[in-house]
Design an enzyme around this catalytic site. Sequence first.
Site, PDB file in Angstrom:
ATOM      1  N   ASP A   1      -7.149  -1.877   3.165  1.00 39.68           N
ATOM      2  CA  ASP A   1      -6.346  -2.774   3.207  1.00 39.68           C
ATOM      3  C   ASP A   1      -6.633  -4.206   3.646  1.00 39.68           C
ATOM      4  OD1 ASP A   1      -4.390  -1.014   1.780  1.00 39.68           O
ATOM      5  OD2 ASP A   1      -3.663  -0.351   3.702  1.00 39.68           O
TER       6      ASP A   1
ATOM      7  N   ASP B   1       0.825  -1.068  -0.004  1.00 37.06           N
ATOM      8  CA  ASP B   1      -0.058   0.069   0.059  1.00 37.06           C
ATOM      9  C   ASP B   1       1.156   1.139  -0.227  1.00 37.06           C
ATOM     10  OD1 ASP B   1      -2.358   1.680   0.337  1.00 37.06           O
ATOM     11  OD2 ASP B   1      -1.826   1.866   2.461  1.00 37.06           O
TER      12      ASP B   1
END
Length: 640
Positions: free
Chosen positions: A541, A333
Amino acid sequence: MLYPQHLTKFTKEHGDTLAALVCGVLLFLGWFTLHLGWLGWAMLLLTAAYVIGGYESAREGLTTLVKEKQLDVDLLMIVAALGAASLGLWRREYHLIIDGAILILIFAISGALEGYAMRRTERSIRSLMSLTPDTARILRQGREELVPIHQLQVGDEIIVKPGELIPTDALIVSGYSTLNQAAITGESLPVEKTVNDEVFAGTINGYGALKLKLHKPASSSLIQRVIRLVEQAQTEAPPSQEFIERFERKYALIIVTLGVFLAIMPPFIWGWDWETTIYRALTFLVVASPCALMAAIMPTLLSAIANGARQGILFKNGAQLEKIGQVRAIAFDKTGTLTTGELQVCEVIPYGKYSQTDVLTAAASLESYSEHPIGKAIVQAAANIDWVGALEVQAIPGKGISGIIQDQQVMVGNAAFIGEYVPELPQDLQNLTQFWEQEGKTVVWVAQTRREDGYEIVGALAIADMVRTEAAETIKRLRKLGVAEIVMITGDNQRTAHSVAQAVGIDRVYAELLPEDKLSVISDLQQKYQTVAMVGDGINDAPALAQASVGIAMGVAGSDVALETADVVLMADKLEKIAVAMHLGRRSQSIVKQNIVVALGFILLLLIGNFLGNINLPIGVIGHEGSTVLVTLSGLRLLK
């Protein structure tokens, strides 16, 4: 004070751990009283240890036998333990009863660890569900009314005040504000929202009050989809786990079948007497018990976990050690992972006669009255500079802020806002700010009145979510370790994402993704590389962390959901520890393989000795327990 309902809840959630603890205490007391010669008390205590510690394994083993028509290691353990106890009573060798109880204790501890893993999964789901408020403030007949989220209906009008969480996905029908969507979409900067824009449940409203209209059921909100994705990804058993379960059942079936054969056939084939036959059969069950095989794995994994913890790496279960050593692809990420997740002033360019201090002083004097994250970053950058207070400060939503500083009108904002007062912005400064914007930075201009007339440019500032200093070196180390592909997956825009990727050395970028899009990218990587790691920190996430072979979360910057969902947590947010974790995984698996060879070798030697009649049961137990101790000590090498 503990009430009955509290005890019931504790027993339900931690019954397996309690059973293992009580079994261990009873085993110790039974051993102690046996050595004191109190046979009656010893038998009573050891019987209780058998029942309490072995109940769950016996239940699971019998359930598997009855429903699936298969034998597993749980049932084999019970048979071996009862066989040792029976032989101990028959030959009055009571230490054999102790050996059987030890077998039961080992499996009770294993069951407690499995129960903990299941409770962790349940906690991660509860954490997701707690991200949105239980109630929403709706308008009915001109009056505000609090109603439970599940009672909301399409068409309801919802009021959200400044600083509150958005209760469900909806459309803005009135109002203007900035929303912090980092936890849901991964965007590094607060997003400006106005009429007809969609807002997501779990995002944080900024300074403006909003009136929303529910355009779809609350159960269809983005956060609810995240919850369902996490549930689905975490309930899918990895192939290695399925292989282990199949191996255990086949092993148990073979051992039990051979045990039955040895208990019945030798008198007819080799002419053994029945006492010798039963003795050899029970010795076989004891020496063939897979305790050494179990000890070959758990002490090694626990030692690696302890080693990692000392270095700020938290492994949530031992199975991930194997997987992290086999990782061939990693997805990162961006916001809060490769970057710090906090806005900072990274460039200050004065214009003409002004200095950097002049630019920061003018901007901070106004922004000190603002709650906007960009304003906070500017004030923080000017923390060591003295500035005077501003008067008549006024925020212009979507543009900037203005006020009077020492009798001069000062404006701080974007180029369009400043352009209303300074029609011709300096070309060289425009070129520079355009370059900053291409790098994904946010540009803030500063202008003030001239002594004669009109306005003049004081300078410009660039604000960005800064890349972690160790990110680029971490990517290099991962490539040297043999990671075949490293990608970035983020909800942020393409321009910012590519800028960060270029800075850290990542070639492939997937930007502007929603949580389900990230999940899809991880699935595609798994089809190509099998073992894939995901590194992230936000709520958005969580599905990808759960789907990945190994989910790695940032411990400081990470959200509660990311921390609960991930398999590995970097407690100090140090990316370089990912390479350390991979090395631990590879070394632990190397030791596990060594231990398995030793354990199987001992079992084979003991079985051969038992078939040839050259060992008795005490020698078999000593060999069995000795191999267990040996591989346990081998596993403890990772504590160094």
